[in-house]
Design an enzyme around this catalytic site. Sequence first.
Site, PDB file in Angstrom:
ATOM      1  N   SER A 228       0.837  -1.193   0.000  1.00 52.64           N
ATOM      2  CA  SER A 228       0.000   0.000   0.000  1.00 52.64           C
ATOM      3  C   SER A 228       0.882   1.258   0.000  1.00 52.64           C
ATOM      4  O   SER A 228       1.697   1.419  -0.891  1.00 52.64           O
ATOM      5  CB  SER A 228      -0.959  -0.050   1.196  1.00 52.64           C
ATOM      6  OG  SER A 228      -1.975   0.903   1.070  1.00 52.64           O
ATOM      7  N   ASP A 451      -8.788  -4.687  -6.105  1.00 50.72           N
ATOM      8  CA  ASP A 451      -8.308  -3.898  -4.966  1.00 50.72           C
ATOM      9  C   ASP A 451      -9.096  -2.603  -4.856  1.00 50.72           C
ATOM     10  O   ASP A 451      -9.116  -1.806  -5.790  1.00 50.72           O
ATOM     11  CB  ASP A 451      -6.821  -3.590  -5.162  1.00 50.72           C
ATOM     12  CG  ASP A 451      -6.163  -3.037  -3.911  1.00 50.72           C
ATOM     13  OD1 ASP A 451      -6.803  -2.237  -3.201  1.00 50.72           O
ATOM     14  OD2 ASP A 451      -5.008  -3.393  -3.645  1.00 50.72           O
ATOM     15  N   HIS A 481      -7.168  -5.998  -0.847  1.00 49.78           N
ATOM     16  CA  HIS A 481      -6.037  -5.073  -0.821  1.00 49.78           C
ATOM     17  C   HIS A 481      -4.776  -5.860  -0.485  1.00 49.78           C
ATOM     18  O   HIS A 481      -4.520  -6.182   0.669  1.00 49.78           O
ATOM     19  CB  HIS A 481      -6.310  -3.996   0.224  1.00 49.78           C
ATOM     20  CG  HIS A 481      -5.326  -2.872   0.218  1.00 49.78           C
ATOM     21  ND1 HIS A 481      -4.985  -2.161  -0.909  1.00 49.78           N
ATOM     22  CD2 HIS A 481      -4.589  -2.317   1.232  1.00 49.78           C
ATOM     23  CE1 HIS A 481      -4.106  -1.222  -0.601  1.00 49.78           C
ATOM     24  NE2 HIS A 481      -3.853  -1.305   0.695  1.00 49.78           N
TER      25      HIS A 481
END
Length: 511
Positions: A228, A451, A481
């Site tokens: 991320s 995602d 994710h």
Amino acid sequence: MSPTRPRAAALASASLVIALTATATACGEDRGSGGADGKGRPQGVAIDWKRCEAPTAAQGAGKAPGKAWQCAKLPVPLDYGKPDGEKIELALIRSTARKKQGRIGSLVFNFGGPGGSGVAGLPSLADEYDKLHDRYDLVSFDPRGVGESAGVRCQSDKELDAAAQIDGTPDDDAELRVSLASNKAYIDACAKNSAKVLPHVDTASAARDLDRIRAALGEEKLHYFGISYGTELGAVYAHLFPKKVGRTVLDAVVDPTQDPVKGSLGQSKGFQLALGNYLKSCGTSAGAAAGCPKLGEITALLKRLDASPLPTDQGRKLTQDEAVNGIAAALYSKDTWKYLTAGLQEAMRKGTGNTLLLLFDTISGRGPDGRYNNLQAANRAISCADAEQRYTVADVKQRLPEFRAASPVFGESAAWSLLACTDWPVKGKWKTPDVRAEGSGPIVVIGNAGDPATPVAGAERMAEGLGRSVGVLLTVEGEGHGTYGVNACATKAVNAYLLEGKPPANRTTCA
């Protein structure tokens, strides 16, 4: 996703921007980043590893990790423009490789946010990296401004609870005034309590910290696993120190080409897509169809919450904003879809908001004891130290139709969250990042089609931005994710690279 507080956790990550400070070149280390001895070996400050204590409240609290874990503090410059000036300490954690024979080195993790504590996070996630642990020391850290690394402090727990009850998607001028006043109170608290560190929590400075960590660990190159927001940090590092890049994996990748508006708009579409995928899956699951909500029922629930928040067993009330963020929290992983079904059923049928509020708490950094870690404060501070853009109420109102069209559930909150950095006491540094990493070794860049927080297009643009000889794109046709430990094909490809040095073929697709 409201102007009363920063977007929580990775909800903000796709709207961040990166760049370099004026004192560094694209291909060289800043002075003091850990040089080399006369034989070309890395040279850095020795780390004094000790048995770990329990995570602090700022890190998220919890129990002390087991004997396999060691913790330390590493001094780094507060301001890299003054490398010999005031220092701050970075909190580090590691567990050494289980097999000394065949050990590769240290593998440094950043799990995202920005604002997540690696010291608290790595021990709880280490089982997912079990195979890597055989040959790597697993290492993580609290980035500057986070947890116990000169953590940013803003409002108290009670003030954060009160702010969460304020309508962050104002429908009239009166609600707007209250929301803006709450936002100003938050910013003023950050300026009062953390003035010294706010100018220096930008991503480029954190990347320089990474190189200090590399040198202190005694590694010639940085082996790195970013997830991320951690992908953004890793890309900045590669741009600043391409010759120091070791085996690097970026999973759930932030789009480096997007400004905050495009990033927030992309996330609105991404979460709406994930919600649609959840609704389709729920409707076809055996025994679940009868309790599955419809999109219209969800939007109707949120409209009711705007006027009348739901009661909970905690005595707190579930607001519209909290419900939106709670829904978003459940969409990060397919494993939590069942909790979303339970929460929506409870809200619609029983008229209580317990489950959705608990989901909101997981993404806002609020513990069961009512104490917040510093996730929100660090998230806002890092985001605003990076992003140059400052938006006005007029900007938001102009863009509201576009955001609502992108997502009837998440769009409006995402639009108003653009005010998070308005009147921030520190100027942002960048518009969009330069992630060119010419001279770097291969960097595996992974995007997941489903995602919600970092749409797959961002991985494609990151791979291209790093450079054709650097970025190796791996696309996964899945949900959630992040992919490592979730998708067998992607996990196998990452292991082959990190353990054997064999990256997948560019533009490989995993089903």
